[in-house]
Design a protein around this motif. Structure first.
Motif, PDB file in Angstrom:
ATOM      1  N   GLY A 141      30.126  28.642 -20.145  1.00  0.00           N
ATOM      2  CA  GLY A 141      28.927  28.256 -20.875  1.00  0.00           C
ATOM      3  C   GLY A 141      27.630  28.474 -20.129  1.00  0.00           C
ATOM      4  O   GLY A 141      26.548  28.392 -20.723  1.00  0.00           O
ATOM      5  N   ASP A 142      27.707  28.764 -18.816  1.00  0.00           N
ATOM      6  CA  ASP A 142      26.486  28.964 -18.031  1.00  0.00           C
ATOM      7  C   ASP A 142      25.665  30.151 -18.521  1.00  0.00           C
ATOM      8  O   ASP A 142      24.450  30.218 -18.262  1.00  0.00           O
ATOM      9  CB  ASP A 142      26.828  29.171 -16.551  1.00  0.00           C
ATOM     10  N   SER A 143      26.309  31.102 -19.197  1.00  0.00           N
ATOM     11  CA  SER A 143      25.600  32.296 -19.660  1.00  0.00           C
ATOM     12  C   SER A 143      24.831  32.071 -20.954  1.00  0.00           C
ATOM     13  O   SER A 143      24.203  33.003 -21.465  1.00  0.00           O
ATOM     14  CB  SER A 143      26.586  33.466 -19.835  1.00  0.00           C
ATOM     15  N   GLY A 144      24.899  30.878 -21.497  1.00  0.00           N
ATOM     16  CA  GLY A 144      24.127  30.586 -22.691  1.00  0.00           C
ATOM     17  C   GLY A 144      24.493  31.505 -23.847  1.00  0.00           C
ATOM     18  O   GLY A 144      25.666  31.660 -24.188  1.00  0.00           O
ATOM     19  N   TRP A 145      23.481  32.155 -24.419  1.00  0.00           N
ATOM     20  CA  TRP A 145      23.743  33.063 -25.537  1.00  0.00           C
ATOM     21  C   TRP A 145      24.223  34.434 -25.066  1.00  0.00           C
ATOM     22  O   TRP A 145      24.508  35.292 -25.893  1.00  0.00           O
ATOM     23  CB  TRP A 145      22.483  33.241 -26.386  1.00  0.00           C
ATOM     24  N   ALA A 146      24.298  34.641 -23.732  1.00  0.00           N
ATOM     25  CA  ALA A 146      24.744  35.936 -23.184  1.00  0.00           C
ATOM     26  C   ALA A 146      23.879  37.050 -23.768  1.00  0.00           C
ATOM     27  O   ALA A 146      22.662  37.036 -23.586  1.00  0.00           O
ATOM     28  CB  ALA A 146      26.235  36.137 -23.426  1.00  0.00           C
ATOM     29  N   ASN A 147      24.482  37.999 -24.497  1.00  0.00           N
ATOM     30  CA  ASN A 147      23.692  39.035 -25.162  1.00  0.00           C
ATOM     31  C   ASN A 147      23.213  38.472 -26.495  1.00  0.00           C
ATOM     32  O   ASN A 147      23.935  38.468 -27.494  1.00  0.00           O
ATOM     33  CB  ASN A 147      24.539  40.289 -25.379  1.00  0.00           C
ATOM     34  N   ALA A 148      21.984  37.984 -26.506  1.00  0.00           N
ATOM     35  CA  ALA A 148      21.457  37.325 -27.700  1.00  0.00           C
ATOM     36  C   ALA A 148      21.413  38.260 -28.899  1.00  0.00           C
ATOM     37  O   ALA A 148      21.471  37.808 -30.051  1.00  0.00           O
ATOM     38  CB  ALA A 148      20.054  36.783 -27.411  1.00  0.00           C
ATOM     39  N   PHE A 149      21.307  39.553 -28.659  1.00  0.00           N
ATOM     40  CA  PHE A 149      21.318  40.547 -29.734  1.00  0.00           C
ATOM     41  C   PHE A 149      22.565  40.405 -30.602  1.00  0.00           C
ATOM     42  O   PHE A 149      22.492  40.374 -31.837  1.00  0.00           O
ATOM     43  CB  PHE A 149      21.253  41.941 -29.093  1.00  0.00           C
ATOM     44  N   ALA A 195      31.876  36.094 -11.888  1.00  0.00           N
ATOM     45  CA  ALA A 195      32.163  34.975 -12.787  1.00  0.00           C
ATOM     46  C   ALA A 195      31.307  33.758 -12.469  1.00  0.00           C
ATOM     47  O   ALA A 195      31.008  32.950 -13.360  1.00  0.00           O
ATOM     48  CB  ALA A 195      33.640  34.611 -12.706  1.00  0.00           C
ATOM     49  N   ALA A 196      30.900  33.616 -11.236  1.00  0.00           N
ATOM     50  CA  ALA A 196      30.099  32.461 -10.824  1.00  0.00           C
ATOM     51  C   ALA A 196      28.620  32.631 -11.148  1.00  0.00           C
ATOM     52  O   ALA A 196      27.831  31.706 -10.945  1.00  0.00           O
ATOM     53  CB  ALA A 196      30.270  32.221  -9.329  1.00  0.00           C
ATOM     54  N   THR A 197      28.250  33.806 -11.644  1.00  0.00           N
ATOM     55  CA  THR A 197      26.858  34.114 -11.953  1.00  0.00           C
ATOM     56  C   THR A 197      26.657  34.140 -13.461  1.00  0.00           C
ATOM     57  O   THR A 197      27.466  34.736 -14.178  1.00  0.00           O
ATOM     58  CB  THR A 197      26.471  35.488 -11.363  1.00  0.00           C
ATOM     59  N   SER A 198      25.628  33.506 -13.952  1.00  0.00           N
ATOM     60  CA  SER A 198      25.333  33.567 -15.388  1.00  0.00           C
ATOM     61  C   SER A 198      24.723  34.919 -15.723  1.00  0.00           C
ATOM     62  O   SER A 198      24.038  35.532 -14.898  1.00  0.00           O
ATOM     63  CB  SER A 198      24.370  32.450 -15.781  1.00  0.00           C
ATOM     64  N   HIS A 199      24.998  35.391 -16.925  1.00  0.00           N
ATOM     65  CA  HIS A 199      24.545  36.718 -17.339  1.00  0.00           C
ATOM     66  C   HIS A 199      23.918  36.639 -18.721  1.00  0.00           C
ATOM     67  O   HIS A 199      24.418  35.957 -19.612  1.00  0.00           O
ATOM     68  CB  HIS A 199      25.718  37.701 -17.363  1.00  0.00           C
ATOM     69  N   SER A 200      22.833  37.360 -18.895  1.00  0.00           N
ATOM     70  CA  SER A 200      22.183  37.425 -20.196  1.00  0.00           C
ATOM     71  C   SER A 200      21.535  38.780 -20.346  1.00  0.00           C
ATOM     72  O   SER A 200      21.491  39.585 -19.405  1.00  0.00           O
ATOM     73  CB  SER A 200      21.132  36.314 -20.332  1.00  0.00           C
ATOM     74  N   GLY A 201      21.041  39.050 -21.543  1.00  0.00           N
ATOM     75  CA  GLY A 201      20.403  40.326 -21.794  1.00  0.00           C
ATOM     76  C   GLY A 201      21.380  41.360 -22.297  1.00  0.00           C
ATOM     77  O   GLY A 201      22.583  41.127 -22.396  1.00  0.00           O
TER      78      GLY A 201
END
Length: 604
Positions: free
Chosen positions: A28-36, A451-457
Motif C-alpha cells: 500500500g505504500d505506493s498509493g495509486w501507483a500508476n494513477a493513469f 519492494a521496500a521503495t514506493s513507486h508512482s508515475g
C-alpha cells in the motif's frame, strides 16, 4: 536422499510463500501507483461501458492507450473490495506469484523439481519482476498469460498430447494481446518452432495443428478489435492513442510498428539514443534485467550443444528452442526498437531467463564429470558475479558490503565448480548452493530494495532510491506523474460535480487521473495520454461547454514546460486550440498556484 526428497516437497511452498511476501510486503505504500491506470479502474468499477473499453473516466470521454484486459482484473477487485491501493495492487502481486508457480510447473516437467525451483526463484528475484508485480501496469498479466501459453506448448510437444494444448496456448497469447497488444506476439516464432521441431505428430499434422492454434490466436485477440471497430462511435469513448478513433490504428501504429521505427504519430519524440545490444546492460535497462542475462545465454548455448544428438522429440531441446527463442526475439526487439520503450518492458524477458538457467544448469550439473561442463558452470558463475559487482556500483552507497561478498563468494564457487565432479555428493551440493547464492544474492537484494521503495508515475524504476517525480509546477502533474491537488482545490472541483457530466477537463490523462482520483468525479482527459489525440476537437469541446456538461478547465503546467501539444509529433493540436480558447474567453481563478476556469460562467 531422504533430505533431498523433503527439499523437493517443501521447495515449492517455500518459494511461493517467499514470493508472496516479497510482492505483498508494504504494497500500500505506493498509493495509486500508476494513477493513469488506477483512474481507469475507478471508472470501470462504476460504469460498465468504461470497463468494457478501458475509459479514463466514467463519463467515457477517451480510453487509455492500451487494450483493457489488465484493467478488467483490477476492475473486478475494486467492484468487490472498493477503491483503494490494496484492491488495485493485490491482483498484480497474486498474478506474480501465479507466474512463478506456472514457470516452476513448466520447467519441472522437463528437468525436474530442482530446475523448476531455480527457474521460479530467478523470476521472483529479478528486480524488474519485483517492480512490475507490485505495480498496476499491464505487463504483469501479459507475463502470466505468456508463461501459461509456454506451459501449454510444452504439453503439446509431449507424446500422445492432445492438440487442444496448442489451441489453449493460442488463446492465452490472444488474451495476452488484450493486455499489451502486439508485444504478446513476440513469443509466437519460438512457440511455433518448438512445436514444429519437437511435436510427436507427423509433419503435416504438426503444420495443421499450428494453423489451428494460429486461428485461436486471431479469434481470441481479434474479437475485441472487431467489437470496438463495429461499435457506433457515438456510444463509446474515443480510442486513446489513435488519431482517427481506431483501435486498428492504435494496434498497428502507436502501439505497433511505431515502437520499432520511432515514427509514432502523437508521440512525444524518440528519446532512445542507446539502440543496440548494449541497451539491455546499459544505464536504462541494466539494473532491471541484466543481472542473470549472460547466465541464461550461456546455459542456452550449452543446453543446445548437450542435446544436439538427442532424438527430434527430446523435451529438453524443445524447451531450449521455446525459451531460447522467446529470449532472443524479445531481447532483439527491446534492444533495437527506435520508438517509445521503457526499462520495465524487460519483465517479459524474466521467465525465459529463469527457464534457460533452470534447465541449463541442471543439464550442466548432471554432466559435471565432464571438464567442459564444469568449465561452463565455473565461467558462468564468474561472469555473473563480476557483472553483479559492476551493476552494484551504480548504487555504490547502497549496501557496499554486498558487492565484495558476492565477488568473494562467486570466485570461490567458480574455483570449486571446476573440481565438483571429484567431490563427495554432500560437498558437491554445498558448492552448488554457494554458487546459486552468490549468483542470486545481488538481484535478490536489489529486488528487496525495490519492494521496500514506493513507486508512482507512469515510468517506475527499480532499486532503493525513489524515482524522480515527473510532476509539474503548482500541483499539476506532468507526463509521468499525476497531480496531488490541495484540499481547497478538491473541494472547489467537487462542488456541484453531480450537476455536470465532467467536473473538470484538463490536458493529458495523467493530469486528469490525479484530479479524478482526488475528487471521485469524472474528469475529462483532453488529448489522451500525451495530449496529442483529437479528442475532443475544439468544436466538440465548445458544444459540451455550451450544453453545460463541463464545469471547470484546469490549466496544465505541462504547457509551460514543454510548449503547445502536437507541434512536433504529427499529432493533433486540438488540445492547444482548446486551451487557447479557454484562456481567451474565461477568467482564471488561482488556487495554490493552479489556474482553473469556471466554464459555467459567461464567457467574454
Amino acid at each position: 536422499m531422504g533430505q533431498f526428497s523433503v527439499f523437493s516437497r517443501l521447495g515449492l511452498p517455500v518459494l511461493l510463500a517467499a514470493t508472496a511476501v516479497l510482492y505483498l510486503w508494504r504494497l500500500g505504500d505506493s498509493g495509486w501507483a500508476n494513477a493513469f491506470y488506477t483512474a481507469a479502474v475507478q471508472a470501470g468499477a462504476h460504469n460498465w461501458t468504461a470497463m468494457l473499453f478501458g475509459s479514463s473516466d466514467p463519463a467515457n470521454a477517451i480510453t487509455v492507450d492500451k487494450t483493457p484486459a489488465a484493467l478488467w482484473v483490477m476492475d473486478v477487485s475494486v467492484r468487490l473490495f472498493g477503491l483503494n491501493s490494496w484492491s488495485v495492487l493485490v491482483p498484480q502481486a497474486l498474478i506474480g506469484v501465479a507466474a512463478v508457480w506456472v514457470l516452476y510447473a513448466t520447467v519441472r516437467r522437463v528437468a525436474g523439481p530442482g530446475a523448476g525451483l531455480l527457474a521460479g526463484a530467478v523470476l521472483a528475484a529479478t528486480p524488474v519482476a519485483a517492480l512490475i508485480f507490485r505495480f498496476n501496469n499491464p505487463d504483469a498479466l501479459l507475463v502470466l498469460l505468456l508463461v501459461a501459453a509456454a506451459y501449454c506448448v510444452q504439453r503439446a510437444c509431449e507424446k500422445d498430447a492432445s492438440r487442444w494444448w496448442l489451441v489453449v496456448a493460442g488463446v492465452a497469447v490472444g488474451f495476452g494481446f488484450l493486455a499489451k497488444m502486439l508485444q504478446a506476439f513476440l513469443v509466437l516464432p519460438a512457440f511455433a518452432t518448438a512445436y514444429a521441431v519437437a511435436g510427436h505428430r507427423t509433419l503435416s499434422r504438426r503444420i495443421l495443428d499450428l494453423l489451428i492454434a494460429g486461428s485461436a490466436v486471431v479469434l481470441s485477440a481479434g474479437w475485441y478489435l472487431a467489437l470496438v471497430e463495429l461499435w457506433p462511435e457515438s456510444s463509446r469513448p474515443y480510442i486513446g492513442g489513435s488519431q482517427h478513433n481506431s483501435i486498428i490504428e492504435l494496434t498497428l501504429g502507436y502501439n505497433g510498428f511505431g515502437r520499432l521505427t520511432g515514427k509514432e504519430t502523437g508521440g512525444l519524440g524518440n528519446l532512445n539514443h542507446d539502440v543496440g545490444w548494449a541497451r539491455l546492460f546499459g544505464a536504462g535497462m541494466g539494473l532491471d534485467i541484466a543481472w542473470l542475462l549472460p547466465a541464461a545465454m550461456i546455459c542456452l548455448v550449452a543446453g543446445l550443444i548437450l542435446t544436439r544428438r538427442a532424438p527430434r522429440t527430446d523435451p529438453a531441446r524443445a524447451a531450449f528452442i521455446l525459451w531460447g527463442g522467446w529470449l532472443f526475439v524479445s531481447a532483439l526487439v527491446f534492444s533495437f526498437s527506435n520508438g517509445i520503450i521503457h526499462a520495465y518492458y524487460t519483465v517479459a524477458l524474466a521467465p525465459a531467463v529463469g527457464a534457460c538457467i533452470g534447465i541449463g544448469v541442471t543439464l550442466l550439473w548432471q554432466n559435471r564429470f565432464d571438464i567442459r561442463a564444469t568449465t561452463a558452470m565455473s565461467g558462468t558463475v564468474l561472469v555473473i558475479t563480476i557483472l553483479a559487482a559492476v551493476l552494484l556500483t551504480r548504487h555504490s552507497e547502497w549496501m557496499p558490503w554486498l558487492r565484495s561478498s558476492v565477488s568473494v563468494g562467486g570466485v570461490g564457487a567458480a574455483v570449486l565448480l571446476l573440481v565438483s565432479g571429484r567431490l563427495t555428493p554432500v560437498m558437491a551440493r554445498s558448492v552448488a548452493a554457494l554458487a546459486v547464492v552468490s549468483c542470486l544474492a545481488a538481484p535478490a537484494g536489489f529486488s528487496i530494495a525495490t519492494a521496500a521503495t514506493s513507486h508512482s508515475g507512469a515510468i517506475p524504476n527499480v532499486g532503493p532510491s525513489h524515482q524522480v517525480s515527473g510532476r509539474g509546477l503548482g500541483g499539476a502533474g506532468g507526463l509521468l506523474d499525476s497531480p496531488k491537488p490541495s484540499t481547497e482545490l478538491v473541494a472547489t472541483l467537487a462542488r456541484g460535480a453531480n450537476d455536470y457530466t465532467w467536473a473538470a477537463a484538463v490536458v493529458g490523462s495523467n493530469n486528469a487521473a490525479g484530479y479524478q482520483l482526488a475528487t471521485g468525479a469524472p474528469v475529462m482527459a483532453i488529448g489522451g495520454f500525451n495530449g496529442t489525440d483529437p479528442a475532443p476537437t475544439l468544436e466538440r469541446f465548445q458544444q459540451l461547454v455550451a450544453t453545460g456538461q463541463i464545469h471547470y478547465f484546469i490549466a496544465d503546467q505541462m504547457m509551460m514546460l514543454t510548449g503547445r501539444w502536437g507541434s512536433s509529433s504529427g499529432g493533433s493540436r486540438a488540445a492547444t486550440d482548446i486551451a487557447q480558447w479557454v484562456e481567451t474567453h474565461y477568467t482564471p481563478l488561482f488556487i495554490d498556484r493552479a489556474a482553473i476556469y469556471d466554464l459555467s460562467a459567461a464567457n467574454t
